[in-house]
Motif scaffolding. Structure first.
Motif, PDB file in Angstrom:
ATOM      1  N   HIS A  10     -20.835 -58.129  70.335  1.00 46.83           N
ATOM      2  CA  HIS A  10     -22.225 -58.400  69.935  1.00 46.83           C
ATOM      3  C   HIS A  10     -23.163 -57.273  70.372  1.00 46.83           C
ATOM      4  N   ASP A  11     -22.976 -56.776  71.589  1.00 43.59           N
ATOM      5  CA  ASP A  11     -23.825 -55.685  72.074  1.00 43.59           C
ATOM      6  C   ASP A  11     -23.638 -54.431  71.227  1.00 43.59           C
ATOM      7  N   CYS A  12     -22.391 -54.080  70.934  1.00 42.77           N
ATOM      8  CA  CYS A  12     -22.131 -52.891  70.107  1.00 42.77           C
ATOM      9  C   CYS A  12     -22.677 -53.078  68.691  1.00 42.77           C
ATOM     10  N   HIS A  13     -22.518 -54.261  68.156  1.00 36.79           N
ATOM     11  CA  HIS A  13     -23.014 -54.575  66.812  1.00 36.79           C
ATOM     12  C   HIS A  13     -24.534 -54.387  66.754  1.00 36.79           C
ATOM     13  N   GLU A  14     -25.231 -54.935  67.732  1.00 36.91           N
ATOM     14  CA  GLU A  14     -26.685 -54.803  67.788  1.00 36.91           C
ATOM     15  C   GLU A  14     -27.111 -53.366  68.090  1.00 36.91           C
ATOM     16  N   ALA A  15     -26.381 -52.701  68.969  1.00 38.08           N
ATOM     17  CA  ALA A  15     -26.706 -51.310  69.321  1.00 38.08           C
ATOM     18  C   ALA A  15     -26.601 -50.399  68.097  1.00 38.08           C
ATOM     19  N   ARG A  44     -20.602 -57.529  51.256  1.00 31.01           N
ATOM     20  CA  ARG A  44     -20.791 -58.844  51.888  1.00 31.01           C
ATOM     21  C   ARG A  44     -21.713 -58.761  53.097  1.00 31.01           C
ATOM     22  N   SER A  45     -22.073 -57.541  53.514  1.00 40.32           N
ATOM     23  CA  SER A  45     -22.904 -57.321  54.709  1.00 40.32           C
ATOM     24  C   SER A  45     -22.258 -57.948  55.942  1.00 40.32           C
ATOM     25  N   THR A  46     -20.966 -57.621  56.128  1.00 43.94           N
ATOM     26  CA  THR A  46     -20.229 -58.142  57.273  1.00 43.94           C
ATOM     27  C   THR A  46     -19.435 -57.031  57.963  1.00 43.94           C
ATOM     28  N   LYS A  47     -19.191 -57.265  59.259  1.00 44.44           N
ATOM     29  CA  LYS A  47     -18.280 -56.434  60.045  1.00 44.44           C
ATOM     30  C   LYS A  47     -17.286 -57.376  60.699  1.00 44.44           C
ATOM     31  N   ALA A  48     -16.021 -57.014  60.686  1.00 46.83           N
ATOM     32  CA  ALA A  48     -14.978 -57.797  61.338  1.00 46.83           C
ATOM     33  C   ALA A  48     -14.312 -56.923  62.394  1.00 46.83           C
ATOM     34  N   TYR A  49     -14.183 -57.456  63.594  1.00 44.30           N
ATOM     35  CA  TYR A  49     -13.609 -56.745  64.744  1.00 44.30           C
ATOM     36  C   TYR A  49     -12.256 -57.388  65.057  1.00 44.30           C
ATOM     37  N   TYR A  50     -11.239 -56.546  65.312  1.00 45.54           N
ATOM     38  CA  TYR A  50      -9.867 -57.034  65.444  1.00 45.54           C
ATOM     39  C   TYR A  50      -9.259 -56.706  66.805  1.00 45.54           C
ATOM     40  N   PRO A  52      -5.458 -56.774  69.043  1.00 44.31           N
ATOM     41  CA  PRO A  52      -4.032 -56.603  68.737  1.00 44.31           C
ATOM     42  C   PRO A  52      -3.287 -57.922  68.508  1.00 44.31           C
ATOM     43  N   ASP A  53      -3.743 -59.018  69.121  1.00 50.93           N
ATOM     44  CA  ASP A  53      -3.050 -60.306  68.972  1.00 50.93           C
ATOM     45  C   ASP A  53      -3.393 -61.012  67.668  1.00 50.93           C
ATOM     46  N   GLY A  54      -4.219 -60.385  66.830  1.00 48.74           N
ATOM     47  CA  GLY A  54      -4.585 -60.970  65.545  1.00 48.74           C
ATOM     48  C   GLY A  54      -5.900 -61.721  65.567  1.00 48.74           C
ATOM     49  N   ASP A  55      -6.450 -61.923  66.748  1.00 49.54           N
ATOM     50  CA  ASP A  55      -7.751 -62.583  66.841  1.00 49.54           C
ATOM     51  C   ASP A  55      -8.820 -61.642  66.289  1.00 49.54           C
ATOM     52  N   SER A  56      -9.859 -62.213  65.707  1.00 50.73           N
ATOM     53  CA  SER A  56     -10.923 -61.391  65.132  1.00 50.73           C
ATOM     54  C   SER A  56     -12.252 -62.113  65.223  1.00 50.73           C
ATOM     55  N   LEU A  57     -13.295 -61.351  65.044  1.00 48.10           N
ATOM     56  CA  LEU A  57     -14.651 -61.891  65.029  1.00 48.10           C
ATOM     57  C   LEU A  57     -15.400 -61.210  63.894  1.00 48.10           C
ATOM     58  N   GLU A  58     -16.009 -62.008  63.019  1.00 47.53           N
ATOM     59  CA  GLU A  58     -16.794 -61.462  61.908  1.00 47.53           C
ATOM     60  C   GLU A  58     -18.271 -61.725  62.170  1.00 47.53           C
ATOM     61  N   LEU A  59     -19.073 -60.678  62.011  1.00 50.01           N
ATOM     62  CA  LEU A  59     -20.515 -60.773  62.190  1.00 50.01           C
ATOM     63  C   LEU A  59     -21.210 -60.271  60.929  1.00 50.01           C
ATOM     64  N   SER A  60     -22.356 -60.839  60.643  1.00 50.41           N
ATOM     65  CA  SER A  60     -23.160 -60.400  59.503  1.00 50.41           C
ATOM     66  C   SER A  60     -24.187 -59.389  59.966  1.00 50.41           C
ATOM     67  N   PHE A  61     -24.629 -58.568  59.035  1.00 52.71           N
ATOM     68  CA  PHE A  61     -25.748 -57.665  59.294  1.00 52.71           C
ATOM     69  C   PHE A  61     -26.703 -57.745  58.119  1.00 52.71           C
ATOM     70  N   GLN A  62     -27.924 -57.297  58.348  1.00 51.87           N
ATOM     71  CA  GLN A  62     -28.933 -57.342  57.295  1.00 51.87           C
ATOM     72  C   GLN A  62     -28.490 -56.463  56.134  1.00 51.87           C
ATOM     73  N   ALA A  63     -28.536 -57.014  54.929  1.00 58.33           N
ATOM     74  CA  ALA A  63     -28.140 -56.254  53.747  1.00 58.33           C
ATOM     75  C   ALA A  63     -28.928 -54.954  53.682  1.00 58.33           C
ATOM     76  N   VAL A  64     -28.244 -53.899  53.296  1.00 59.89           N
ATOM     77  CA  VAL A  64     -28.859 -52.575  53.254  1.00 59.89           C
ATOM     78  C   VAL A  64     -29.850 -52.468  52.106  1.00 59.89           C
ATOM     79  N   GLY A  65     -29.603 -53.147  51.010  1.00 66.06           N
ATOM     80  CA  GLY A  65     -30.549 -53.144  49.903  1.00 66.06           C
ATOM     81  C   GLY A  65     -30.304 -52.035  48.894  1.00 66.06           C
ATOM     82  N   VAL A  66     -29.209 -51.333  49.057  1.00 61.94           N
ATOM     83  CA  VAL A  66     -28.821 -50.287  48.108  1.00 61.94           C
ATOM     84  C   VAL A  66     -27.523 -50.750  47.447  1.00 61.94           C
ATOM     85  N   PRO A  67     -27.456 -50.750  46.125  1.00 64.90           N
ATOM     86  CA  PRO A  67     -26.189 -51.149  45.503  1.00 64.90           C
ATOM     87  C   PRO A  67     -25.118 -50.082  45.730  1.00 64.90           C
ATOM     88  N   VAL A  68     -23.881 -50.534  45.803  1.00 66.50           N
ATOM     89  CA  VAL A  68     -22.766 -49.600  45.910  1.00 66.50           C
ATOM     90  C   VAL A  68     -22.578 -48.961  44.538  1.00 66.50           C
TER      91      VAL A  68
END
Length: 133
Positions: A10-15, A44-50, A52-68
């Protein structure tokens, strides 16, 4: 996932969003916490952190507002990366995201194990960037 690891993520995501830490600092903190990689999905405006044991955490971020963009421009993605690495005046992570999305980047995968980032477009075209030595 252990609470201390979740707190570091969470700290790295916010930083990142607040431009408080540079990419190498983020990598070092996540690696020290046992995270082996993460992925960013601009559509999707998401980041997923992994772990080694397969556990993960997905966090959302504010949409950038630029289409890909439909066409992946690897040279433009690489130019945005070089600006970030050089720490050009006025650099922001959000500005970086806008540039790579306008260059057709739909997301990227960071591998601490492989010491690389794979940027990919909507048609699965890629640009591979090795971590600086």
């Amino acid at each position: 996932m252990h609470a201390s690891v979740t707190a570091i993520i969470h700290d790295c995501h916010e930083a990142t969003e607040q431009d408080r830490m540079a990419f190498p600092q983020i990598l070092a903190a996540l690696n020290a916490a046992g995270i082996e990689g993460y992925s960013v999905d601009f559509r999707r405006s998401t980041k997923a952190y992994y772990q080694p044991d397969g556990d993960s955490l997905e966090l959302s971020f504010q949409a950038v507002g630029v289409p890909v963009a439909a066409v992946f421009d690897a040279a433009a993605v690489q130019a945005a990366i070089r600006e970030a690495q050089a720490g050009v005046a006025g650099y922001t992570y959000r500005g970086f995201c806008e540039k790579v999305m306008a260059a057709g980047c739909a997301g990227y995968i960071v591998s601490m194990l492989g010491r690389r980032v794979v940027y990919f477009g909507r048609t699965a075209e890629t640009h591979v960037e090795l971590f600086p030595q």
